[in-house]
Every structure is written in structure tokens, then in C-alpha cells.
Design an enzyme around this catalytic site. Structure first.
Site, PDB file in Angstrom:
ATOM      1  N   TYR A 109      36.384  79.444  88.296  1.00 36.42           N
ATOM      2  CA  TYR A 109      36.333  78.429  87.411  1.00 36.42           C
ATOM      3  C   TYR A 109      35.265  79.269  86.338  1.00 36.42           C
ATOM      4  CZ  TYR A 109      34.688  74.138  84.575  1.00 36.42           C
ATOM      5  OH  TYR A 109      34.654  73.307  83.763  1.00 36.42           O
ATOM      6  N   THR A 120      34.560  62.551  84.728  1.00 37.21           N
ATOM      7  CA  THR A 120      36.193  62.648  84.666  1.00 37.21           C
ATOM      8  C   THR A 120      36.700  63.046  86.013  1.00 37.21           C
ATOM      9  OG1 THR A 120      36.180  64.996  84.328  1.00 37.21           O
ATOM     10  CG2 THR A 120      35.705  63.593  82.313  1.00 37.21           C
ATOM     11  N   LEU A 135      37.865  64.003  78.907  1.00 35.32           N
ATOM     12  CA  LEU A 135      37.318  64.369  77.750  1.00 35.32           C
ATOM     13  C   LEU A 135      38.395  64.541  76.590  1.00 35.32           C
ATOM     14  CD1 LEU A 135      35.050  65.178  76.012  1.00 35.32           C
ATOM     15  CD2 LEU A 135      35.120  67.454  76.743  1.00 35.32           C
TER      16      LEU A 135
HETATM   17  N1  LIG Z   1      34.121  67.035  83.839  1.00 31.68           N
HETATM   18  C1  LIG Z   1      33.119  67.966  83.717  1.00 31.68           C
HETATM   19  O1  LIG Z   1      31.915  68.001  84.384  1.00 31.68           O
HETATM   20  C2  LIG Z   1      33.191  68.920  82.714  1.00 31.68           C
HETATM   21  C3  LIG Z   1      34.397  69.565  82.353  1.00 31.68           C
HETATM   22  N2  LIG Z   1      34.368  70.458  81.255  1.00 31.68           N
HETATM   23  C4  LIG Z   1      35.875  70.811  80.603  1.00 31.68           C
HETATM   24  O2  LIG Z   1      36.143  69.826  80.014  1.00 31.68           O
HETATM   25  C5  LIG Z   1      37.736  70.167  79.910  1.00 31.68           C
HETATM   26  C6  LIG Z   1      38.316  68.595  80.069  1.00 31.68           C
HETATM   27  O3  LIG Z   1      38.235  68.431  81.415  1.00 31.68           O
HETATM   28  P1  LIG Z   1      37.897  66.991  81.876  1.00 31.68           P
HETATM   29  O4  LIG Z   1      38.423  66.111  80.820  1.00 31.68           O
HETATM   30  O5  LIG Z   1      36.686  67.022  82.525  1.00 31.68           O
HETATM   31  O6  LIG Z   1      38.746  66.968  83.052  1.00 31.68           O
HETATM   32  P2  LIG Z   1      40.454  66.081  83.568  1.00 31.68           P
HETATM   33  O7  LIG Z   1      40.749  66.514  84.663  1.00 31.68           O
HETATM   34  O8  LIG Z   1      40.238  64.592  83.272  1.00 31.68           O
HETATM   35  O9  LIG Z   1      41.251  66.459  82.493  1.00 31.68           O
HETATM   36  C7  LIG Z   1      41.903  67.731  82.402  1.00 31.68           C
HETATM   37  C8  LIG Z   1      43.263  67.816  81.458  1.00 31.68           C
HETATM   38  O10 LIG Z   1      43.758  69.102  81.424  1.00 31.68           O
HETATM   39  C9  LIG Z   1      44.929  69.057  81.594  1.00 31.68           C
HETATM   40  N3  LIG Z   1      45.621  70.209  82.249  1.00 31.68           N
HETATM   41  C10 LIG Z   1      45.067  70.724  83.462  1.00 31.68           C
HETATM   42  N4  LIG Z   1      45.936  71.700  83.511  1.00 31.68           N
HETATM   43  C11 LIG Z   1      46.897  71.759  82.768  1.00 31.68           C
HETATM   44  C12 LIG Z   1      47.974  72.897  82.560  1.00 31.68           C
HETATM   45  N5  LIG Z   1      48.382  73.542  83.536  1.00 31.68           N
HETATM   46  N6  LIG Z   1      48.632  72.453  81.285  1.00 31.68           N
HETATM   47  C13 LIG Z   1      48.463  71.538  80.278  1.00 31.68           C
HETATM   48  N7  LIG Z   1      47.088  70.925  80.637  1.00 31.68           N
HETATM   49  C14 LIG Z   1      46.624  71.037  81.654  1.00 31.68           C
HETATM   50  C15 LIG Z   1      45.080  67.746  82.310  1.00 31.68           C
HETATM   51  O11 LIG Z   1      46.348  67.200  82.407  1.00 31.68           O
HETATM   52  P3  LIG Z   1      47.216  66.312  83.395  1.00 31.68           P
HETATM   53  O12 LIG Z   1      46.901  64.661  83.118  1.00 31.68           O
HETATM   54  O13 LIG Z   1      48.709  66.376  83.491  1.00 31.68           O
HETATM   55  O14 LIG Z   1      46.691  66.694  84.852  1.00 31.68           O
HETATM   56  C16 LIG Z   1      44.245  66.914  81.781  1.00 31.68           C
HETATM   57  O15 LIG Z   1      44.674  66.073  80.473  1.00 31.68           O
HETATM   58  C17 LIG Z   1      37.890  71.198  80.690  1.00 31.68           C
HETATM   59  O16 LIG Z   1      38.063  72.513  79.950  1.00 31.68           O
HETATM   60  C18 LIG Z   1      36.900  71.202  81.660  1.00 31.68           C
HETATM   61  O17 LIG Z   1      36.608  72.478  82.172  1.00 31.68           O
HETATM   62  C19 LIG Z   1      33.296  71.322  81.016  1.00 31.68           C
HETATM   63  C20 LIG Z   1      32.072  70.870  81.838  1.00 31.68           C
HETATM   64  C21 LIG Z   1      31.886  69.817  82.356  1.00 31.68           C
HETATM   65  C1  LIG Z   2      12.525  75.353  86.121  1.00 37.78           C
HETATM   66  C2  LIG Z   2      14.008  75.769  86.032  1.00 37.78           C
HETATM   67  C3  LIG Z   2      14.941  75.002  87.199  1.00 37.78           C
HETATM   68  C4  LIG Z   2      16.029  75.321  86.852  1.00 37.78           C
HETATM   69  C5  LIG Z   2      17.099  74.832  88.470  1.00 37.78           C
HETATM   70  C6  LIG Z   2      18.087  75.849  88.193  1.00 37.78           C
HETATM   71  C7  LIG Z   2      18.793  75.718  89.584  1.00 37.78           C
HETATM   72  C8  LIG Z   2      19.794  74.429  89.614  1.00 37.78           C
HETATM   73  C9  LIG Z   2      21.290  75.107  89.076  1.00 37.78           C
HETATM   74  C10 LIG Z   2      21.704  73.970  88.521  1.00 37.78           C
HETATM   75  C11 LIG Z   2      23.211  74.322  88.081  1.00 37.78           C
HETATM   76  C12 LIG Z   2      23.684  73.334  87.401  1.00 37.78           C
HETATM   77  C13 LIG Z   2      24.953  73.891  86.996  1.00 37.78           C
HETATM   78  C14 LIG Z   2      25.794  72.987  86.089  1.00 37.78           C
HETATM   79  C15 LIG Z   2      27.140  73.027  86.031  1.00 37.78           C
HETATM   80  C16 LIG Z   2      27.794  72.346  85.045  1.00 37.78           C
HETATM   81  O1  LIG Z   2      27.319  71.484  84.410  1.00 37.78           O
HETATM   82  O2  LIG Z   2      29.053  72.697  85.146  1.00 37.78           O
HETATM   83  C17 LIG Z   2      29.960  71.806  84.351  1.00 37.78           C
HETATM   84  C18 LIG Z   2      31.244  71.781  84.957  1.00 37.78           C
HETATM   85  O3  LIG Z   2      32.108  72.389  84.383  1.00 37.78           O
HETATM   86  C19 LIG Z   2      31.569  70.987  86.037  1.00 37.78           C
HETATM   87  O4  LIG Z   2      32.527  71.629  86.901  1.00 37.78           O
HETATM   88  P1  LIG Z   2      32.529  71.241  88.282  1.00 37.78           P
HETATM   89  O5  LIG Z   2      33.919  71.486  88.733  1.00 37.78           O
HETATM   90  O6  LIG Z   2      31.759  72.396  89.000  1.00 37.78           O
HETATM   91  O7  LIG Z   2      32.108  70.085  88.770  1.00 37.78           O
END
Ligand SMILES: NC(=O)C1=CN([C@@H]2O[C@H](COP(=O)(O)OP(=O)(O)OC[C@H]3O[C@@H](n4cnc5c(N)ncnc54)[C@H](OP(=O)(O)O)[C@@H]3O)[C@@H](O)[C@H]2O)C=CC1
Ligand SMILES: CCCCCCCCCCCCCCCC(=O)OCC(=O)COP(=O)(O)O
Length: 328
Positions: free
Chosen positions: A210, A245, A67
Site C-alpha cells: 500500500y 471508511t 470518500l
Molecule cells: N480510509 C482511509 O483511512 C484512507 C483512505 N485513503 C484513500 O482514499 C481512497 C478511497 O478509499 P476509501 O473511501 O477510504 O475506501 P473504500 O474501501 O470505502 O472505497 C474504495 C473504493 O475503491 C473502489 N475500488 C477498489 N478496488 C477497485 C478496482 N479494482 N477497480 C475499481 N474500483 C475499485 C471500491 O469499489 P467497490 O465498492 O467495488 O469495492 C470503492 O469504491 C483510496 O485511494 C485510499 O487509499 C487515503 C488515506 C486514508
Molecule cells: C514528535 C513527533 C511524533 C511523531 C510520531 C511518529 C510515530 C507515529 C507514526 C504514526 C504513523 C501514522 C500513519 C498514518 C498513516 C495514515 O494516515 O494512513 C492513512 C491510510 O492510508 C490508511 O490506510 P490503512 O490501510 O493503513 O488504514
């Protein structure tokens, strides 16, 4: 009788005529007028957003992948002056090179500055903030994006792992925020963005560290929003659902090792480019919070708040199912 019927018929014709008159003289002009006002409002909103992002100094953490990288592309294309932060200087250089090939004929784009630091090391975070202010003078928008995820049972997870996740996802971002805040307060201008997660609003089993770090993020930035509004500083919390990602690949496990598996949910999530556009627009419109998720995660948030007992039962069932699948 005949007279009555014919008078009824003519009354109906008169009423129909009046209705048609009303439609053509009031309803249609009102409808088009409202549509026009709405279109004008959206256009003005879009122009204001573009003006806000153009030339703004935008700091993005975790710009080396996922992201963060897509946000870098989106804000660069919008004409912002970027400070790209990461742990790996080579990856940051590659990104700068990639951005330099992205031409935007209608916008003045800028060569980004890069800063290398590890968010889990507070001293390097503070040095980085100093370097950013020294080099650019001020920060308009800080996007706290970097983060790591976690997979494991609470009973098997060492406290050092909990601390590592909290340091990266919570203490690092708040240290950077606190280091840049005084200069924003002095200028009475600034915008702080936290990339949280749906797991900042609900906790799902085997993600304890997390989910805890993201709940803490939500709480901290909600407090911050209230405290800094008087200084004209905006705070936006963005809570995405699954994004395609490397987050699950890079997640740490109970013993601190890398998880190394691409989760199905992550692989089927929204693209990082799509979510980056939502971030750009939320920041541009100075929204206070945004949920970027599909139906199930969004419903789960409402379920947690409206019917907590049902939510807890669903989560317990999910935990039992997952543990059974792992054991078999
Ligand atoms: N992917 C998903 O499903 C979701 C992601 N998010 C959030 O989005 C954000 C971005 O994550 P995403 O792009 O998905 O994951 P990525 O793993 O692709 O990116 C994570 C980024 O964070 C950096 N990072 C990790 N640890 C450190 C550290 N100690 N110091 C500095 N930089 C660091 C990584 O650097 P490096 O390249 O060096 O590892 C990388 O650039 C996060 O906050 C995540 O929690 C939220 C909801 C859902
Ligand atoms: C009629 C209502 C139905 C509702 C169903 C509820 C039960 C299902 C639970 C679903 C949980 C969804 C969790 C979503 C979590 C999420 O999107 O997290 C994003 C992240 O940060 C991903 O991180 P991860 O390391 O967990 O992949």
C-alpha cells in the site's frame, strides 16, 4: 524639581494623546481595511471556485463507497456534471438515485452518468476512457480516488498480492490518466486529482504494498504536474490520514484474502464527508497538494524528512510491538 515632575507628567499626557490619535486615525482604519480586503479576497476566491465547479465534467473513480461516494455528493451539490465509476453497477445506480433526491435550490444539478470497470484490468480502463469521451466529449476534472489497502509482513506476501495492489492503486489510475490526458492537452484545459495518503509520504510497517503504491502515486503525479503546466492542466495530490471508511475491512492480506477488520485508527478517523469537503475546496482552489491529517501523522511526515534515523527507530519499535501483540 516640582517643575521637572510636572513637565514629565504633561509630556506623558501628550504622548498618550498622540498614541490615541495614532490608534484612531491609522491603526484602527488599517485593521478594518485589511480585514475588509481579506474578506473581499475570500469572497472572490469562493465565487471563482463555485464558477469553476459548476457545469464542470468531473470523473470520480471508486464512487461506490467511502470518500468517493462523499466526493460524488459534494461535487453534485456544487453543480458539476458527474461521471461515477465503480465495479458494481447496482451500487452506482443506488448512488444516482440517492443524488437525485438531493435538491439544491440555488444550483443547477445534473443526473450523473455511470461507467463500470475494474481498475486492475487495463483493457476495461481504456474502454471506459473512450466511453467517457464519446458520451461527454471532454473531461474537466478527473478524481483518481479508488484504492485498496494491504495488511501483511513482506516475507509472507506473494508477489501476486503486491502486483494486485499496484495495479489497483497505481497502474489503473495512471492508465486512466494517460487515456484522458491527450484530450485535455488538445483543449489546453483540465485538472487531474490523485487521492494518495499520508502513506505516500511515509512508510509504516506491515503496509508495504500500500505504502509503495501511494509513494509511486505521489511521484508520478508530481512529475505530471511539472510536465503539463505548460498546457494549463492542473494536478492536485491529496494525502489524507485516517478516514472512517471500509478501507481496512476491504484490505487484502499476505495470502490475498480480505482482511475484514475495522481498524481502531480508521474507525476514529475523520468522516469521509469532512474529507470530501477538503477535496472540493482543494480542487476548487486548484491547490497543488494538500495534507488532510491530524497532528501525529502530520508530525510523522516532518519527522521522516528532518530526523530520518529517529523515524526509522520509531517504526522498528512499532513493528516489534505489533508483531509481539499478534503473537501473544
Ligand atoms: N480510509 C482511509 O483511512 C484512507 C483512505 N485513503 C484513500 O482514499 C481512497 C478511497 O478509499 P476509501 O473511501 O477510504 O475506501 P473504500 O474501501 O470505502 O472505497 C474504495 C473504493 O475503491 C473502489 N475500488 C477498489 N478496488 C477497485 C478496482 N479494482 N477497480 C475499481 N474500483 C475499485 C471500491 O469499489 P467497490 O465498492 O467495488 O469495492 C470503492 O469504491 C483510496 O485511494 C485510499 O487509499 C487515503 C488515506 C486514508
Ligand atoms: C514528535 C513527533 C511524533 C511523531 C510520531 C511518529 C510515530 C507515529 C507514526 C504514526 C504513523 C501514522 C500513519 C498514518 C498513516 C495514515 O494516515 O494512513 C492513512 C491510510 O492510508 C490508511 O490506510 P490503512 O490501510 O493503513 O488504514
Amino acid at each position: 524639581m516640582v517643575c521637572f515632575l510636572s513637565s514629565c507628567g504633561s509630556r506623558k499626557t501628550v504622548q498618550k494623546g498622540k498614541l490615541m490619535d495614532l490608534t484612531s486615525t491609522v491603526i484602527i482604519p488599517l485593521l478594518f481595511g485589511s480585514l475588509g480586503i481579506f474578506a473581499l479576497f475570500r469572497l472572490l476566491q469562493w465565487m471563482r471556485m463555485r464558477a469553476y465547479l459548476q457545469e464542470a465534467v468531473v470523473v470520480i473513480t471508486g464512487a461506490t463507497s467511502g470518500l468517493g461516494k462523499e466526493c460524488a455528493k459534494a461535487f453534485h451539490a456544487a453543480g458539476s456534471k458527474l461521471v461515477l465509476c465503480g465495479r458494481d453497477s447496482e451500487k452506482l445506480k443506488d448512488l444516482v438515485q440517492q443524488l437525485s433526491t438531493m435538491t439544491n435550490h440555488r444550483k443547477n444539478t445534473h443526473k450523473p452518468h455511470t461507467v463500470v470497470f475494474d481498475l486492475s484490468d487495463t483493457k476495461t480502463v481504456l474502454n471506459a476512457a473512450e466511453e467517457i469521451l464519446r458520451y461527454l466529449g471532454h473531461v474537466d476534472i478527473l478524481i483518481n480516488n479508488a484504492g485498496i489497502s494491504f495488511r501483511g509482513t513482506i516475507v509472507d506476501t506473494g508477489l501476486d498480492v503486491d502486483k494486485k495492489v499496484m495495479e489497483t492503486n497505481y497502474f489503473g489510475p495512471i492508465a486512466l490518466t494517460k487515456a484522458l490526458l491527450p484530450s485535455m492537452i488538445k483543449r489546453r484545459q483540465g485538472h487531474i486529482v490523485a487521492i494518495s495518503s499520508i502513506q505516500g509520504k511515509i512508510s509504516i510497517p506491515f503496509r508495504s504494498a500500500y505504502a509503495a503504491s501511494k509513494h509511486a502515486t505521489q511521484a508520478f503525479f508530481d512529475c505530471l504536474r511539472a510536465e503539463v503546466e505548460q498546457y494549463n492542466i492542473d494536478v492536485t495530490v491529496i494525502s489524507p490520514g485516517y478516514i472512517q471508511t471500509n478501507l481496512s475491512l476491504n484490505a487484502i492480506t499476505a495470502d490475498g484474502s480480505r482482511y475484514g477488520v475495522m481498524d481502531k485508527n480508521t474507525a476514529e478517523g475523520q468522516t469521509a464527508a469532512e474529507v470530501a469537503q477538503v477535496v472540493l475546496s482543494a480542487v476548487g482552489q486548484k491547490k497543488k497538494e494538500v495534507l488532510v491529517a491530524g497532528l501525529t501523522p502530520s508530525l510523522a511526515v516532518y519527522l521522516r524528512n528532518l530526523f530520518p534515523r529517529l523515524f526509522f527507530t520509531l517504526m522498528a519499535t512499532r513493528a516489534k510491538k505489533e508483531r509481539k501483540a499478534k503473537d501473544s
